[in-house]
Design a protein around this motif. Structure first.
Motif, PDB file in Angstrom:
ATOM      1  N   ILE A   1       0.704  -0.909  -0.244  1.00  0.00           N
ATOM      2  CA  ILE A   1       0.128  -0.097   0.120  1.00  0.00           C
ATOM      3  C   ILE A   1       0.587   1.338   0.053  1.00  0.00           C
ATOM      4  N   ILE A   2       0.543   2.411  -0.633  1.00  0.00           N
ATOM      5  CA  ILE A   2       1.912   3.037  -0.937  1.00  0.00           C
ATOM      6  C   ILE A   2       0.039   4.568  -0.521  1.00  0.00           C
ATOM      7  N   PRO A   3       1.337   5.353   0.313  1.00  0.00           N
ATOM      8  CA  PRO A   3      -0.093   6.138   0.354  1.00  0.00           C
ATOM      9  C   PRO A   3      -0.035   7.218  -0.434  1.00  0.00           C
ATOM     10  N   GLY A   4      -1.711   7.868  -0.873  1.00  0.00           N
ATOM     11  CA  GLY A   4      -2.271   9.114  -1.994  1.00  0.00           C
ATOM     12  C   GLY A   4      -1.454  10.723  -0.966  1.00  0.00           C
ATOM     13  N   PRO A   5      -1.238  11.177  -1.965  1.00  0.00           N
ATOM     14  CA  PRO A   5      -0.985  12.903  -1.522  1.00  0.00           C
ATOM     15  C   PRO A   5      -1.271  13.268  -0.590  1.00  0.00           C
ATOM     16  N   LYS A   6      -3.088  13.137  -0.574  1.00  0.00           N
ATOM     17  CA  LYS A   6      -3.662  13.183   0.468  1.00  0.00           C
ATOM     18  C   LYS A   6      -3.160  12.636   1.766  1.00  0.00           C
TER      19      LYS A   6
ATOM     20  N   ILE B   1      -0.004  11.148   2.509  1.00  0.00           N
ATOM     21  CA  ILE B   1       1.223  11.998   2.792  1.00  0.00           C
ATOM     22  C   ILE B   1       1.125  13.445   3.382  1.00  0.00           C
ATOM     23  N   ALA B   2       0.090  14.400   3.229  1.00  0.00           N
ATOM     24  CA  ALA B   2      -0.153  14.831   3.834  1.00  0.00           C
ATOM     25  C   ALA B   2       0.265  15.106   5.483  1.00  0.00           C
ATOM     26  N   ALA B   3      -1.083  14.230   5.644  1.00  0.00           N
ATOM     27  CA  ALA B   3      -1.899  14.014   6.655  1.00  0.00           C
ATOM     28  C   ALA B   3      -0.809  13.412   7.814  1.00  0.00           C
ATOM     29  N   MET B   4      -0.069  12.564   6.907  1.00  0.00           N
ATOM     30  CA  MET B   4       1.295  12.063   7.642  1.00  0.00           C
ATOM     31  C   MET B   4       2.284  13.225   8.579  1.00  0.00           C
ATOM     32  N   GLU B   5       2.478  13.753   7.831  1.00  0.00           N
ATOM     33  CA  GLU B   5       3.254  15.020   7.688  1.00  0.00           C
ATOM     34  C   GLU B   5       2.658  16.413   8.254  1.00  0.00           C
ATOM     35  N   GLU B   6       1.967  16.887   8.662  1.00  0.00           N
ATOM     36  CA  GLU B   6       0.655  17.328   9.089  1.00  0.00           C
ATOM     37  C   GLU B   6       1.144  16.471  10.903  1.00  0.00           C
ATOM     38  N   ALA B   7       0.899  14.986  10.991  1.00  0.00           N
ATOM     39  CA  ALA B   7       1.063  14.629  12.285  1.00  0.00           C
ATOM     40  C   ALA B   7       1.864  14.379  13.048  1.00  0.00           C
ATOM     41  N   GLU B   8       3.089  14.562  11.728  1.00  0.00           N
ATOM     42  CA  GLU B   8       4.633  14.686  12.160  1.00  0.00           C
ATOM     43  C   GLU B   8       4.880  16.212  13.099  1.00  0.00           C
ATOM     44  N   HIS B   9       4.455  17.314  12.778  1.00  0.00           N
ATOM     45  CA  HIS B   9       4.546  18.010  12.946  1.00  0.00           C
ATOM     46  C   HIS B   9       3.753  19.027  14.404  1.00  0.00           C
ATOM     47  N   GLY B  10       3.137  17.930  14.607  1.00  0.00           N
ATOM     48  CA  GLY B  10       2.306  18.535  15.330  1.00  0.00           C
ATOM     49  C   GLY B  10       1.077  19.399  15.307  1.00  0.00           C
TER      50      GLY B  10
END
Length: 96
Positions: free
Chosen positions: A53-58, A60-69
């Protein structure tokens, strides 16, 4: 049917490489044999023989937001449901 000879390079850490070699040796297979079997399986089945399973752009964006709190969080299920239903409430107001 003609054969195609290919040469490929892969980067893999030493620990994983050692584990792979040990498993293949138990089955009297080489890396080349294993790659051939993988490609044959993909050709026969039209898909990978494992979940990938390869994540899509949405996502990935949500994962990056989560990493930055920067993600939205809730203390209760009720708060979450109210947040999720906000758009529904706005739609109801427009219909009146």
């Amino acid at each position: 049917m003609s054969e195609v000879k290919i040469s490929a390079t892969a980067s893999i850490d030493r620990q994983t490489w050692d584990k792979v070699q040990a498993v293949l040796e138990c089955h009297y297979l080489t890396i080349s044999d294993a790659l051939y079997l993988l490609m044959q399986n993909i050709a026969d089945e039209g898909d990978l023989p494992f979940s990938c399973i390869i994540p899509g752009p949405k996502t990935i964006a949500a994962m990056e937001e989560a990493e930055h709190g920067e993600m939205v969080s809730f203390d209760t299920v009720e708060e979450l449901m109210a947040y999720l239903n906000e758009d529904d409430d706005d739609d109801d107001d427009e219909e009146d």
